[in-house]
Design a protein around this motif. Sequence first.
Motif, PDB file in Angstrom:
ATOM      1  N   GLY A 109       0.758  -1.003  -0.094  1.00  0.00           N
ATOM      2  CA  GLY A 109      -0.132  -0.134  -0.008  1.00  0.00           C
ATOM      3  C   GLY A 109       0.721   1.229   0.079  1.00  0.00           C
ATOM      4  N   PRO A 145      -3.961   2.734  -6.278  1.00  0.00           N
ATOM      5  CA  PRO A 145      -4.249   1.288  -6.695  1.00  0.00           C
ATOM      6  C   PRO A 145      -4.020   0.929  -8.056  1.00  0.00           C
ATOM      7  N   LEU A 160      -2.393  -1.431  -3.197  1.00  0.00           N
ATOM      8  CA  LEU A 160      -3.761  -1.252  -2.541  1.00  0.00           C
ATOM      9  C   LEU A 160      -4.359  -0.118  -2.418  1.00  0.00           C
ATOM     10  N   LEU A 171      -8.438  -5.999  -1.781  1.00  0.00           N
ATOM     11  CA  LEU A 171      -7.869  -6.746  -2.598  1.00  0.00           C
ATOM     12  C   LEU A 171      -8.483  -8.070  -2.333  1.00  0.00           C
ATOM     13  N   LEU A 178      -8.750  -6.174  -7.467  1.00  0.00           N
ATOM     14  CA  LEU A 178      -8.964  -4.849  -6.480  1.00  0.00           C
ATOM     15  C   LEU A 178     -10.577  -4.360  -6.725  1.00  0.00           C
TER      16      LEU A 178
END
Length: 241
Positions: A194, A199, A216, A226, A235
């Motif tokens: 992340g 994303p 993420l 996810l 996602l």
Amino acid sequence: MTTLFIADLHLSADRPDITNCFLQFMANETADIDALYVLGDLFEMWIGDDDNSPFHQQVKHAFKQLTDSGIPCFFIHGNRDFLIGKRFSQETGVQLLNEHTVIDLYGTPTLILHGDTLCVQDIDYQRYRKKVHNRFIQWLFMCLPLNRRLKIGAKMRGSSSENNQRKDADIMDVDATAVLDMLQAYQVNHMIHGHTHRPNVHQLDVNGQAATRTVLGDWYDHGSVLVITPESSELQTRQFG
């Protein structure tokens, strides 16, 4: 068979919309999963496990319900909540992982991390990170009264937001060479992280072999999850309210 990954929720009492979305997610989507992984920045600010505010108790209760049901939950520290410690783990049943951890994800060795260690072009942040991860400095900070730590944390959060606004966006993104180096160092072709709030699923080439880096999303405007099964990886978003 499903494994879920989330990161960058930045939960705080000031954003009940995010908290409600998270609590609904925990109550409605985790009953039959194999595991939940939280890859850092669960909280907007965490100044110590001794902060037992009603808000924190509410969040911890959601994790305790999950782990009490027999579903494992794993956590990797982010840049906002690196002070989450053993007491939090004991109270929630959440297992704390190393900042870089390789897991077996349905037969695919996968490196999971928060992602800030990949942003090597942000020199100022990396210097800050090295300082605040010093165990002695952390010990000194934890010796301060809770109210004092809360004030310091709020001030640092404000300074961080101001500094980020002045930085070029590309500097705060991951460095491509750092990504390749880390994939090679851990001998994997799959990475999940992340931190960057961007994303996406990136297809890479590592020494002639196909590799994937999944980033993420954050939870500022909607939830981000996810969802991985033995057959697929997707996602997904979750709407507030």
